[in-house]
Design a protein around this motif. Sequence first.
Motif, PDB file in Angstrom:
ATOM      1  N   ALA A 122      -3.587 -39.021   6.177  1.00  0.00           N
ATOM      2  CA  ALA A 122      -4.946 -38.186   6.896  1.00  0.00           C
ATOM      3  C   ALA A 122      -4.852 -38.259   8.363  1.00  0.00           C
ATOM      4  CB  ALA A 122      -6.055 -38.945   6.385  1.00  0.00           C
ATOM      5  N   ASN A 123      -4.635 -37.048   8.868  1.00  0.00           N
ATOM      6  CA  ASN A 123      -4.758 -36.777  10.339  1.00  0.00           C
ATOM      7  C   ASN A 123      -6.042 -36.594  10.858  1.00  0.00           C
ATOM      8  OD1 ASN A 123      -3.044 -35.956  12.767  1.00  0.00           O
ATOM      9  ND2 ASN A 123      -4.223 -34.036  12.455  1.00  0.00           N
ATOM     10  N   MET A 151      -2.161 -40.219  12.687  1.00  0.00           N
ATOM     11  CA  MET A 151      -1.831 -40.478  10.908  1.00  0.00           C
ATOM     12  C   MET A 151      -2.782 -41.554  10.761  1.00  0.00           C
ATOM     13  SD  MET A 151       1.329 -40.504   8.888  1.00  0.00           S
ATOM     14  CE  MET A 151       2.078 -39.001   9.601  1.00  0.00           C
ATOM     15  N   ASN A 152      -3.802 -41.557   9.741  1.00  0.00           N
ATOM     16  CA  ASN A 152      -4.267 -42.627   8.950  1.00  0.00           C
ATOM     17  C   ASN A 152      -4.014 -42.634   7.496  1.00  0.00           C
ATOM     18  OD1 ASN A 152      -6.307 -43.619  11.548  1.00  0.00           O
ATOM     19  ND2 ASN A 152      -6.036 -41.454  11.467  1.00  0.00           N
ATOM     20  N   LEU A 153      -4.672 -43.401   6.805  1.00  0.00           N
ATOM     21  CA  LEU A 153      -4.339 -43.471   5.274  1.00  0.00           C
ATOM     22  C   LEU A 153      -5.628 -43.117   4.785  1.00  0.00           C
ATOM     23  CD1 LEU A 153      -2.024 -43.916   3.397  1.00  0.00           C
ATOM     24  CD2 LEU A 153      -3.033 -46.367   3.243  1.00  0.00           C
ATOM     25  N   GLY A 154      -5.607 -41.922   3.676  1.00  0.00           N
ATOM     26  CA  GLY A 154      -6.838 -41.821   2.918  1.00  0.00           C
ATOM     27  C   GLY A 154      -6.590 -41.846   1.425  1.00  0.00           C
ATOM     28  N   LEU A 155      -7.496 -42.380   0.816  1.00  0.00           N
ATOM     29  CA  LEU A 155      -7.574 -42.571  -0.717  1.00  0.00           C
ATOM     30  C   LEU A 155      -8.677 -41.980  -1.455  1.00  0.00           C
ATOM     31  CD1 LEU A 155      -7.033 -45.615   0.842  1.00  0.00           C
ATOM     32  CD2 LEU A 155      -6.662 -46.370  -1.389  1.00  0.00           C
ATOM     33  N   HIS A 156      -7.996 -41.211  -2.534  1.00  0.00           N
ATOM     34  CA  HIS A 156      -9.255 -40.396  -3.206  1.00  0.00           C
ATOM     35  C   HIS A 156     -10.430 -41.272  -3.541  1.00  0.00           C
ATOM     36  CE1 HIS A 156      -8.222 -36.155  -4.069  1.00  0.00           C
ATOM     37  NE2 HIS A 156      -7.071 -36.329  -4.269  1.00  0.00           N
ATOM     38  N   PHE A 157     -11.464 -40.383  -3.289  1.00  0.00           N
ATOM     39  CA  PHE A 157     -12.922 -41.169  -3.470  1.00  0.00           C
ATOM     40  C   PHE A 157     -13.168 -40.935  -5.169  1.00  0.00           C
ATOM     41  CE2 PHE A 157     -17.490 -40.658  -3.686  1.00  0.00           C
ATOM     42  CZ  PHE A 157     -17.801 -42.035  -3.428  1.00  0.00           C
ATOM     43  N   LEU A 158     -13.560 -41.899  -5.727  1.00  0.00           N
ATOM     44  CA  LEU A 158     -13.874 -42.133  -6.988  1.00  0.00           C
ATOM     45  C   LEU A 158     -15.221 -41.933  -7.210  1.00  0.00           C
ATOM     46  CD1 LEU A 158     -11.224 -44.625  -8.592  1.00  0.00           C
ATOM     47  CD2 LEU A 158     -10.858 -42.443  -8.182  1.00  0.00           C
TER      48      LEU A 158
END
Length: 267
Positions: free
Chosen positions: A77-78, A102-109
């Motif tokens: 995730a930029n 650049m970071n890290l994203g996780l799909h939100f459930l």
Amino acid sequence: MTGKQTPLTLRHVNVMRYVMPLREGGSLPALADADDGFSYVLKFKGAGQGVKALIAELLGGEIARLLGFKVPEMAFANLDEAFGRSEGDEEIQDLLKASQGMNLGLHFLSKALTFDPGATQVDPMLASKIVWLDAFITNVDRTFRNTNMLLWNRELWLIDHGASFLFHHGWENWEKQALSPFPLIKDHVLLPLALHLKEADRELKAMFTENEIDALVWLIPDEWILASRDVETAEEGRSIYSKFLKTRLKNSEVFVNGAEDARKALI
């Protein structure tokens, strides 16, 4: 690692809107919207734990996925340098400034429920596999206090692996740590149910190949490896992660026996 591996890939997204922080604490993850139309739980490289938490999150989550566990999809995730300038909270604005790039994203459930060990039964074989995973990656953060599991669509999902890979906070003794049991497994929320650790070991160990391990570590961005200045090159860092995982996997009986002893001590 020998030779350059063909890397696995993660999608790249651009963060469009910071929605809200998700909890208090050093990591300050947030809910954010991206340009692909999805919402993500965003883990910031500028947070207190820094890029090592992102590396652990990336490797731990993708190892779990490779082993068949339910894990939210991850994406790089930029954050544009102009992002967050209008943020009123100074602490959040500082976090966003420190996390440009650049970071890290996780799909939100959406509407997922926090796993409650007192309200939800977990199959002992599944419990054994999750305990095996966390002993393998030295994950300290799946306890009764903070289970880091969600129930979504009636299935158990694993989240938050950023506290894994303890060895990378002290690179000089990674060989010793690769060959060590994991004493903190005694606090694992599912340890009392982990009745089939040796069976889980045989099944999960057979699901890895050395090439898959090399491909996993090639996911780690160069800038994340080099940020802590523990190694001189990104290749050197990837090589250590790869050797750690291969050594630990080859000698899995060490952490399996340690987990079995810890479970027996609970009885």
